[in-house]
Design a protein around this motif. Sequence first.
Motif, PDB file in Angstrom:
ATOM      1  N   LEU A  67       0.823  -1.204   0.000  1.00 30.69           N
ATOM      2  CA  LEU A  67       0.000   0.000   0.000  1.00 30.69           C
ATOM      3  C   LEU A  67       0.861   1.261   0.000  1.00 30.69           C
ATOM      4  CD1 LEU A  67      -2.763  -1.007   2.574  1.00 30.69           C
ATOM      5  CD2 LEU A  67      -2.983  -0.883   0.096  1.00 30.69           C
ATOM      6  N   ARG A  68       1.995   1.186   0.675  1.00 28.61           N
ATOM      7  CA  ARG A  68       2.891   2.354   0.694  1.00 28.61           C
ATOM      8  C   ARG A  68       3.286   2.739  -0.719  1.00 28.61           C
ATOM      9  NH1 ARG A  68       8.654   3.227   4.016  1.00 28.61           N
ATOM     10  NH2 ARG A  68       9.149   5.210   2.957  1.00 28.61           N
ATOM     11  N   LYS A  69       3.575   1.749  -1.540  1.00 31.99           N
ATOM     12  CA  LYS A  69       4.010   2.023  -2.914  1.00 31.99           C
ATOM     13  C   LYS A  69       2.874   2.546  -3.788  1.00 31.99           C
ATOM     14  CE  LYS A  69       5.670  -2.087  -2.753  1.00 31.99           C
ATOM     15  NZ  LYS A  69       6.280  -3.421  -2.960  1.00 31.99           N
ATOM     16  N   ARG A  70       1.660   2.390  -3.311  1.00 30.07           N
ATOM     17  CA  ARG A  70       0.513   2.909  -4.061  1.00 30.07           C
ATOM     18  C   ARG A  70       0.061   4.278  -3.552  1.00 30.07           C
ATOM     19  NH1 ARG A  70      -4.227  -1.249  -4.588  1.00 30.07           N
ATOM     20  NH2 ARG A  70      -4.814   0.281  -6.185  1.00 30.07           N
ATOM     21  N   GLY A  71       0.736   4.794  -2.514  1.00 31.77           N
ATOM     22  CA  GLY A  71       0.421   6.147  -2.067  1.00 31.77           C
ATOM     23  C   GLY A  71       0.089   6.292  -0.603  1.00 31.77           C
ATOM     24  N   ILE A  72       0.083   5.198   0.168  1.00 33.26           N
ATOM     25  CA  ILE A  72      -0.192   5.294   1.606  1.00 33.26           C
ATOM     26  C   ILE A  72       1.033   5.840   2.321  1.00 33.26           C
ATOM     27  CG2 ILE A  72      -0.688   3.954   3.688  1.00 33.26           C
ATOM     28  CD1 ILE A  72      -3.083   4.446   1.839  1.00 33.26           C
ATOM     29  N   SER A  73       0.819   6.805   3.216  1.00 38.12           N
ATOM     30  CA  SER A  73       1.921   7.500   3.877  1.00 38.12           C
ATOM     31  C   SER A  73       2.059   7.179   5.349  1.00 38.12           C
ATOM     32  CB  SER A  73       1.741   9.009   3.711  1.00 38.12           C
ATOM     33  OG  SER A  73       1.827   9.370   2.348  1.00 38.12           O
TER      34      SER A  73
END
Length: 806
Positions: free
Chosen positions: A607-613
């Motif tokens: 999810l981080r790589k898809r935009g989760i911060s």
Amino acid sequence: MKSNWTSNQTGATGIGFQKRGVTSITTKDLHTPDSALGIEAGKMLYRVLSFLCLLVFAFPVSSFAAWTPVVGKMTTPWTDQVSPEHVWAKYPRPQLQRSNWTNLNGLWKYSITTKDAQKPGPWNGEILVPFAPESALSGVGRLVEPDETLWYERIVSVPATEGRTLLHFEAVDYETDVTVNGQHVGHHIGGNTPFSFDITDAVKAGNNVVRVRVYDANGGYQLHGKQSLNPRGIWYTRVTGIWQTVWLETVPLRSIEDLDFSCDITTGEVLVKPKLSGRTIGGEKFRITASLDNTEVASTSGRGPVTIIIPDAKLWSPESPTLYDLKVELLDGNDKVVDTVTSYTALREVGKAKDANGNWRFTLNGKPIFHWGPLDQGWWPDGLLTPPSEEAMLSDIEFLKACGFNMIRKHIKVEPRRFYYDCDRLGMMVWQDQVSQGYGPKTIPEGSNPPWIGLRPNPVDGQWPAEQQKQFVLEYKRMVDHLRDHPSIMIWTPFNEAWGQHNTLEVGKMAVDYDTSRLINIASGGNFWPVGDIADNHQYPDPGYPFGQKKYNDYVKVVGEFGGHGFPLPGHVWDPGSRNWGYGGLPKDIDELKDRFSQSINVLCALRKRGISAGVYTQTTDVEAEVNGLMTYDRVQKLDPTWVKSQSDKLLNTPDVVTVTTILPTAEEKGQVWSYTTETPNTDWMKPSFNDSSWKRSDGGFGTAGTPNANVGTKWDSSDIWLRHKFNLNTLPEGQLVLRIYHDEEAEVFINGKQVAALTGYSTEYKEVLLERNCLNRDIQTIAVHCHQTAGGQYIDAGLHVENPR
């Protein structure tokens, strides 16, 4: 609102001290007799009386039983270290310290009366402040009902002074009136932040009677957080009355009341804004000295707000939590010191910026930073809302730091100030929630809590009367004012999961304007309204996010709660007879708990790589019936922090932006032809050597029409399906191997006969699982998938790709 009750001093104890809670003693009545007895006889009488006085100190007499924690309750390693002589003894306000103060924690008399009583009834005994009567450490262990009032009283010795005397309460739940020597000195509404009263006109030199009256409805529009009159599930035992430190302070007639800080990390400038109380002194100014590691680094003076420049300033971060000590002196026109306080500050800048893919990311000091931390309730089996000691509270933070977390989400509770001081000095970022009202749509008053819809469209607001709305905003601003100078705090969160959520746009705009140095998460878990900086989704047990809703692309995307993998550790359960629970069912052993935790981290990495911060794992400890903590309620570690840190390191080292090389496409791109069956196959069905020639062959994905975000190539509506697919792979590109899968519901995945994923629950879109590269062969690969369905929509599809940082 004024109170018409008065002090009843009958029953006041002693000569300036209380049982096991000595404040002072005077000898004004122990004078040396003159010629009536003779000088020597007078000296002897004086010695005898003095000796008897010392005996009273050593063996205080009271009509009440000696204090002890309530027996039969769960304890912590710090329970036995608490005593009336040693209870929250450190200075309670680290960012504004003076040497002249008196700790009033210890034994107070208490009485519980009917709600409308104008004075206490017979004293019920003694209570150990600052623990609420519902807690074991109070020594009382009694619930205070909404139709009752709680009273406190103690004798306080005050020295003669030319200054002013302030009586401080760090937190009292919820409505407080205070008298000193029968004179009403103050009224306060709000249960979560400090307040104080100037009692100079009411006190006298020597002994004074301080009486406190508290009413706590624990309902209505009152902000109560996780407290409940009916504790169950995620709601916990309520508290009433004093639950943080009480203390006395003597200050000059003109004194420093507060300090506000702001900084410029590019120039090293720190702007210090002192707030003063008392009559103005002609020519007054400030002298400020900054030190690091006990070495002076800068000094300046000036009138009004003063800027001090720190040369070669070191910035604060989780990796390097540099704090600068400050000495602030108020000078008169002749440069004479009028008042002196010590404090500390840090240079750091909270922000946000877009990455190469256009996703908003958190920044600290201008650099991207992923926020990773636990949901932290801050509850204790022996003290409830009140930690048994700072050492206990610090132990939690140190455990989380050892687990590799760089952030704590402080969940709808405001901790003692020393909690934030410890986060400041240890380098632990904090998301601070506002304390909430309500328990969901059925909360009384009706309509005060809207339905919780998360990040789905068309939210509605709860309806609050103007007076209660004003009190909510007042308590929010008090929280921000109280904590705004702690460098560890990154984010303010006004609402959580629609509990008491109302006037969201108005509250959000107020929050944004009130502190422009932090980011605003308007509603953790939704209901989302377009205000602030963050769009926050809650999803259990594995994290997830509705990326398809483009309206969130203007906000920092976070998963504000996930996980909750429960495990009841035998012998460390609050109530073995209750329904102890965690999200997604309970694992059978620690190994399964670790597998579930690791799976959730893998999903969050994707999810981080898809935009989760950011990701917030539920939670630090078990709390009452919740057994989903990394530690038990009594602070026994379930998971080795070294192992948890290995998972944290994997997450924190995951890049925000990657390039993707597809190995096996999913049905999102091109439906692959799979062999499949809905009849239970032999046990070796996942092995490369298995003969699947009798199985059917068709395009993926497999499921039913109408399942959200699913690309159905072949209808599947039975309870189970088994899939197999073979493909050639001559060379494997360098990088991280990733399984991309949509499973509704439970799924297990095998590559070349080795299980690489066991996914519980269900997803509503594709998610990613990190894999080890050694699961692949050099040439022909076999991927096998089993999915089990119980009810509702269903879908299964899988693919593989390799990622590299960009």
